[in-house]
Design an enzyme around this catalytic site. Structure first.
Site, PDB file in Angstrom:
ATOM      1  N   GLU A 212      55.924   1.188  68.638  1.00 45.36           N
ATOM      2  CA  GLU A 212      56.317   2.469  68.052  1.00 45.36           C
ATOM      3  C   GLU A 212      56.015   2.531  66.564  1.00 45.36           C
ATOM      4  O   GLU A 212      55.477   3.525  66.071  1.00 45.36           O
ATOM      5  CB  GLU A 212      57.813   2.713  68.288  1.00 45.36           C
ATOM      6  CG  GLU A 212      58.350   3.976  67.651  1.00 45.36           C
ATOM      7  CD  GLU A 212      57.777   5.245  68.247  1.00 45.36           C
ATOM      8  OE1 GLU A 212      57.796   6.276  67.561  1.00 45.36           O
ATOM      9  OE2 GLU A 212      57.311   5.199  69.405  1.00 45.36           O
ATOM     10  N   GLU A 213      56.348   1.487  65.813  1.00 42.76           N
ATOM     11  CA  GLU A 213      56.254   1.548  64.359  1.00 42.76           C
ATOM     12  C   GLU A 213      55.130   0.715  63.743  1.00 42.76           C
ATOM     13  O   GLU A 213      54.773   0.921  62.587  1.00 42.76           O
ATOM     14  CB  GLU A 213      57.597   1.134  63.732  1.00 42.76           C
ATOM     15  CG  GLU A 213      58.788   1.932  64.223  1.00 42.76           C
ATOM     16  CD  GLU A 213      58.707   3.428  63.948  1.00 42.76           C
ATOM     17  OE1 GLU A 213      57.658   3.902  63.474  1.00 42.76           O
ATOM     18  OE2 GLU A 213      59.679   4.137  64.225  1.00 42.76           O
ATOM     19  N   SER A 610      61.148  16.298  64.918  1.00 43.63           N
ATOM     20  CA  SER A 610      61.254  14.896  64.508  1.00 43.63           C
ATOM     21  C   SER A 610      61.456  14.830  62.989  1.00 43.63           C
ATOM     22  O   SER A 610      62.459  15.338  62.490  1.00 43.63           O
ATOM     23  CB  SER A 610      60.017  14.113  64.965  1.00 43.63           C
ATOM     24  OG  SER A 610      60.245  12.721  64.879  1.00 43.63           O
ATOM     25  N   ASP A 685      66.585  10.771  74.470  1.00 42.78           N
ATOM     26  CA  ASP A 685      65.572  10.493  73.454  1.00 42.78           C
ATOM     27  C   ASP A 685      65.687   9.021  73.052  1.00 42.78           C
ATOM     28  O   ASP A 685      66.706   8.587  72.518  1.00 42.78           O
ATOM     29  CB  ASP A 685      65.815  11.406  72.249  1.00 42.78           C
ATOM     30  CG  ASP A 685      64.707  11.354  71.215  1.00 42.78           C
ATOM     31  OD1 ASP A 685      63.989  10.348  71.161  1.00 42.78           O
ATOM     32  OD2 ASP A 685      64.580  12.329  70.448  1.00 42.78           O
ATOM     33  N   HIS A 717      61.979  12.321  73.528  1.00 43.30           N
ATOM     34  CA  HIS A 717      61.835  12.823  72.157  1.00 43.30           C
ATOM     35  C   HIS A 717      61.042  14.123  72.083  1.00 43.30           C
ATOM     36  O   HIS A 717      61.340  14.980  71.258  1.00 43.30           O
ATOM     37  CB  HIS A 717      61.161  11.749  71.295  1.00 43.30           C
ATOM     38  CG  HIS A 717      61.122  12.081  69.845  1.00 43.30           C
ATOM     39  ND1 HIS A 717      62.239  12.485  69.141  1.00 43.30           N
ATOM     40  CD2 HIS A 717      60.101  12.085  68.942  1.00 43.30           C
ATOM     41  CE1 HIS A 717      61.910  12.710  67.881  1.00 43.30           C
ATOM     42  NE2 HIS A 717      60.626  12.491  67.730  1.00 43.30           N
TER      43      HIS A 717
END
Length: 744
Positions: A212-213, A610, A685, A717
């Site tokens: 994800e990051e 977001s 989410d 999400h």
């Protein structure tokens, strides 16, 4: 800050203001020439359809892709190939054959981010270019292109993931039950590479936060000679568990997700190397086990050494290590430091001579390419200027040419470029204005160009790197768009009060009359690693904006400092404080709007999803004079709730940077709300947890403020399924029409 308990979730959700939408608002009756929410978000959409499964054959002579014939339930999918030399297409695998090698059973549908952001391919080319491996949710089929015969390599009940073929084509690797396995292509015999993997300690399998990051797409890598596999062991035993609660279920069942929140424990990651012939795996020396990340791993060409990137927890120092694959002993080859933070890239590339490698760095304030020797000494800077390299696409070592994507022409576009390994011969290859996403062929002689601009849906072409006539792969003409007479999206710049030129765009209503006063809808994202202002087809969001313009709204967007495309220097002002610089720039955008005689300054709204939802909250709580109404989708309301890697990168470590977290969280100023606010959030989410919205609602209740909330049961999400999206955007449309008004 302590997270709300499950009991608190239930208490707050009972008090939540649910917004009901009458059926008359959902039907979306279509009128000639007018867009509707139903038309925008239903299938077939107005963006056309791109070919899926696009891959190059190993020899670079053919591009392969899935093509659907027919519509609806009668549609059949075939695998086709486009031969580059002749431009001819040929059927590789018929629909009937595909049905036998790709079983009807599908992998569970998910709206999750992280691993769900990088779905597995349905097929993999064998290195010799003569066979294909078809990948099902729990099966592997080996298909011979010449004989059209298929045989099953693997069939089971448990799901498999991250399937690869060894470079020599003899073994297939995959992840199952948190361990890494091999199956022989010759006889179908299976064996385990790792043992003892669990949900808490993953072997060769990614967690949630790394993909994800850090955009890490795999947790294991084959050596070039096919004798070894390097893999990550990810120990999540101390990582926080967050409950994804099924509120639609009477029992309120919860699935627990390991999600490291800012200031808490991260997964402890080790790098191992295993022999495919068995035996004990060798642990690579990466130094301290905690307070660091391993964002990238790569083999050197000799298959004897492994390159490992090591990033400290504050993300201000990145080191390139080279480790002996047998002993694990490592040494630091290169160190990058940054006073703000380091953005990790995929630009590490080792040349076949085993003595040099390509590296990208933002040390100048813009990402550029450099050539290094394995002794850590810089040999050449290949690119330079006040623009950034956005991706290394490939290298033609025989000709000494590097291909890359960059913003050299303009930050609102992306183009393919070339430069020599000596830094000479810089040239732009793609010419059409817009955004070009490139897949370079294995031998770097041609590329697939997925191209679009603001008013043209994406198309797929095949081009030679040295020019020549492009080959149409998929022109993707959407004739129906002409019926709606879309208003042009106009690019412009807005100057801030301190003299910075910001990129912006505007959409005006059809039959725009400068003598009238129009309401304005501001669209924002505003956060790192994303842009709103790009000369690229914007899909359903763009079409919804066009629909709102048809209803009499002016639509406006500006990319504030902190967003992507203009280099690291442009990002840095958000360090240690979210919302301040971004909102300052957005206010300057609004000031420009208010200076236009055709803008009604009392009817300006804002929306985003977001980080854009987070920005909307800052706007509604802190800029009450400018914004009358706002819609926030999936917003972060308190940065204590968000994950370690993203949040700590920008706001710093806890507890020493507690003030940055407090000042950056819009929830702290929720009591200042004056305008109308609507929030939507998926209850499951996995990225921006529903706790964010619940905590904000609780604060607004405390402050006596009114808010509309749309919870979406079981959604993730993006709230991405068509029925939910249609429901949502109908309500958002109604919200802005009611609160800002419009001149039809």
């Amino acid at each position: 800050m302590t997270r709300p308990s499950l009991q608190t979730f239930r208490q707050i959700i009972v008090t939540m203001c649910f917004v009901l939408v009458s059926a008359s608002h959902l039907r979306g009756q279509e009128q000639n020439g007018l867009l509707t929410v139903k038309k925008i978000y239903s299938q077939p959409g107005l963006s056309g359809r791109l070919y899926k499964g696009l891959q190059w054959a190993p020899d670079g002579k053919m591009v392969t892709f899935f093509e659907a014939k027919g519509k609806g339930k009668d549609a059949e999918t075939e695998l086709w190939g486009l031969e580059i030399a002749s431009g001819q297409r040929r059927l590789l695998v018929s629909a009937e054959k595909l049905e036998t090698v790709l079983p009807a059973g599908k992998a569970p549908q998910t709206q999750a981010t992280g691993l769900g952001r990088h779905p597995a391919s349905h097929y993999v080319w064998a290195p010799n270019g003569e066979q294909l491996l078809f990948v099902g949710p729990n099966s592997l089929s080996w298909f011979d292109l010449k004989t059209q015969a298929a045989r099953t390599l693997l069939q089971g009940k448990e799901s498999i993931a991250d399937v690869k073929i060894s470079p020599d084509g003899k073994l297939v690797s995959f992840v199952r039950d948190h361990n890494l396995f091999l199956v022989s292509v010759a006889d179908g015999k299976e064996r385990a590479v790792t043992h003892g993997g669990t949900e808490a300690v993953r072997q060769g399998e990614l967690d949630w936060v790394y993909p994800e990051e850090l955009d890490l797409k795999t947790a294991y890598w084959w050596s070039p000679d096919s004798t070894r596999i390097a893999f990550l062991e990810m120990d999540e035993s101390k990582v926080t568990k967050y409950p994804l609660v099924d509120f639609a279920s009477f029992e309120g069942e919860a699935e627990e997700e390991r999600y490291p929140i800012a200031g808490a424990s991260n997964p402890v990651v080790h790098v191992y190397v295993a022999s495919v012939n068995g035996g004990k795996s060798a642990l690579m020396d990466t130094g301290a086990e905690v307070n660091q990340y391993i964002p990238r791993v790569e083999w050197l060409p000799d298959s004897k050494r492994v390159a490992i990137e090591r990033l400290n927890r504050p993300q201000t120092q990145l080191e390139l290590l080279v480790a002996n694959a047998e002993t694990g002993k490592s040494s630091v080859v290169l160190t990058e430091k940054d006073a703000y933070w380091i953005n990790v890239s995929d630009d590490l590339y080792f040349l076949k001579d085993g003595k040099r490698f390509l590296w990208s760095s933002e040390r100048s304030g813009y990402r550029h390419l450099y050539l290094y020797g394995l002794d850590g000494k810089e040999a050449a800077q290949l690119t330079k200027g006040n623009w950034e390299v956005t991706a290394l696409e490939g290298v033609d070592e025989a000709k000494g040419i590097v291909y890359f994507n960059a913003t050299e022409k303009t930050p609102i576009e992306r183009h393919l470029y070339r430069v020599g390994l000596d830094g000479a011969g810089f040239a732009q290859i793609t010419k059409q204005d817009g955004v070009h996403t490139v897949q370079l062929s294995p031998e770097a002689s041609a590329f697939v160009d997925t191209y679009s601009n603001a008013m043209t849906p994406a198309q797929q072409w095949v081009n030679k790197v040295d020019g020549g006539t492009p080959i149409v792969l998929n022109e993707n003409k959407v004739a129906q768009l002409a019926e709606y007479k879309l208003s042009p999206l106009e690019f412009m710049t807005v100057k801030t009060h301190d003299g910075m030129d910001l990129n912006a765009w505007i959409i005006k209503p059809a039959n725009f009359d400068a003598a009238k006063k129009y309401p304005v809808l501001v669209y924002t994202y505003g956060g790192p690693h994303a842009q709103v202002v790009m000369n690229q087809w914007g899909g359903p969001t763009f079409l919804w904006h066009e629909m709102m313009a048809q209803k009499g709204f002016v639509i406006f967007a500006v990319d504030n400092r902190g967003s992507a495309g203009r280099g690291h220097l442009f990002e840095e002002p958000i360090h240690f404080r979210f919302g301040a610089q971004e909102m300052s720039d957005q206010r300057d955008g609004v000031a420009w709007l208010k200076g236009q005689p055709w803008v009604d300054a009392k009817r300006i709204g804002i929306w985003g999803w977001s980080y854009g939802g987070h920005m909307t909250l800052h706007a509604m709580f802190e800029d009450t004079e400018d914004f009358k109404a706002g819609f926030a989708g999936g917003p972060v309301t308190d940065w204590h709730y968000y994950d370690t890697i993203y949040t700590e990168r920008y706001l710093g470590l806890l507890p020493q940077n507690q003030e940055s977290y407090q000042e950056s969280s819009p929830i702290e100023k929720a009591g200042q709300l004056r305008g109308k606010l609507l929030i939507a959030h998926g209850t499951e989410d996995d990225n921006v947890h529903f706790a964010n919205t619940l905590a904000l609602v609780d604060k607004l209740i405390e402050k006596g403020k009114d808010v509309g909330v749309l919870p979406f049961p079981g959604r993730g999400h993006g709230v991405s399924d068509a029925p939910a999206r249609i429901f949502l955007m109908n309500r958002v449309t109604q919200f802005f029409v009611e609160n800002l008004g419009a001149q039809q």
